[in-house]
Motif scaffolding. Structure first.
Motif, short mmCIF file in Angstrom:
data_model
loop_
_atom_site.label_atom_id
_atom_site.label_comp_id
_atom_site.label_asym_id
_atom_site.label_seq_id
_atom_site.Cartn_x
_atom_site.Cartn_y
_atom_site.Cartn_z
N GLU A 16 0.78 -1.32 0.13
CA GLU A 16 0.04 -0.08 0.11
C GLU A 16 0.87 1.27 0.09
N THR A 17 1.94 1.36 0.72
CA THR A 17 2.66 2.72 1.28
C THR A 17 4.09 2.51 0.49
N ILE A 18 4.25 1.28 -0.17
CA ILE A 18 5.76 1.30 -0.61
C ILE A 18 6.33 2.12 -1.98
N LEU A 19 5.31 2.72 -2.43
CA LEU A 19 5.60 3.59 -3.81
C LEU A 19 5.66 5.02 -3.39
N ILE A 20 5.40 5.20 -1.96
CA ILE A 20 5.46 7.03 -1.74
C ILE A 20 6.75 7.37 -1.94
N ASN A 21 7.79 6.83 -1.71
CA ASN A 21 9.24 7.38 -1.98
C ASN A 21 9.48 7.52 -3.33
N ALA A 22 8.78 6.59 -4.22
CA ALA A 22 8.97 6.63 -5.41
C ALA A 22 8.48 7.56 -6.38
N ALA A 138 3.55 1.06 7.84
CA ALA A 138 4.53 2.02 8.50
C ALA A 138 6.00 1.46 7.98
N LEU A 139 6.17 0.30 7.41
CA LEU A 139 7.48 -0.04 6.99
C LEU A 139 7.75 0.30 5.63
N GLY A 140 6.40 0.33 4.80
CA GLY A 140 6.62 0.61 3.18
C GLY A 140 7.46 1.68 2.75
N PRO A 141 7.40 2.86 3.69
CA PRO A 141 8.28 4.04 3.08
C PRO A 141 9.56 3.62 3.30
N ALA A 142 9.94 3.12 4.44
CA ALA A 142 11.38 2.60 4.80
C ALA A 142 11.83 1.64 3.64
N SER A 144 10.73 1.16 0.84
CA SER A 144 11.08 2.04 -0.62
C SER A 144 12.26 2.78 -0.63
N GLY A 145 12.44 3.16 0.60
CA GLY A 145 13.73 4.07 0.60
C GLY A 145 15.25 3.22 0.35
N LEU A 146 14.98 2.03 1.08
CA LEU A 146 16.43 1.21 1.01
C LEU A 146 16.31 0.95 -0.61
#
Length: 149
Positions: A16-22, A138-142, A144-146
């Motif tokens: 759900e949140t993994i693409l936020i940083n992309a 909560a882990l999605g953005p972290a 994706s950042g990695l």
């Protein structure tokens, strides 16, 4: 079986949140505006909101195994489509397909828990499962950042 469902639900909810940083990179590589790029998240959430209410009807018509296979198949098809997307429109379609699979997993997990977990253990198990599900977005953005690094 419960561990497999929890792991699968964790992965699809993480999505759900993994693409936020992309989003900035999507804007650059697909030559789209910020408003357009936000649709990869918005369309995902809207699709989940539309599909979750129908999941109860769906789960009454198929077995748990079939529901899991269909939900994960749809999610993986959306992931594959998103991975090879040559344009923003195809990426958006892939995210919508992913969300349809994701929307089935959480109700499937909760329904399965109510069936297979003894009544005296349900509170503990549901608490542990809810913890895992709460941590995923909560882990999605972290994550994706990695990946983006």
């Amino acid at each position: 079986m419960v561990r497999l469902l929890v792991l699968a639900t964790f992965v699809v909810i993480l999505n759900e949140t993994i693409l936020i940083n992309a989003i900035p990179r999507l804007m650059e590589s697909l030559h789209i505006t910020q408003q357009s790029a936000q649709w990869v998240s918005t369309a995902f959430m809207l699709t989940m909101a539309a599909v979750i209410p129908v999941t109860g009807w769906f789960l009454q018509r198929v077995t748990t195994r079939q529901a899991y296979a269909i939900a994960m198949g749809v999610f993986l098809a959306g992931t594959a489509l998103s991975a090879v997307a040559p344009s923003f429109e195809v990426l958006l379609l892939g995210r919508i397909v992913q969300a349809a699979g994701t929307a089935v997993m959480m109700p499937l997990l909760m329904t399965t828990l109510m069936i297979v977990v003894p009544e005296q253990d349900r509170g503990r198990v549901m608490g542990n499962v809810t913890l895992a599900i709460s941590v995923a977005p909560a882990l999605g953005p972290a994550v994706s950042g990695l990946i983006l690094q």
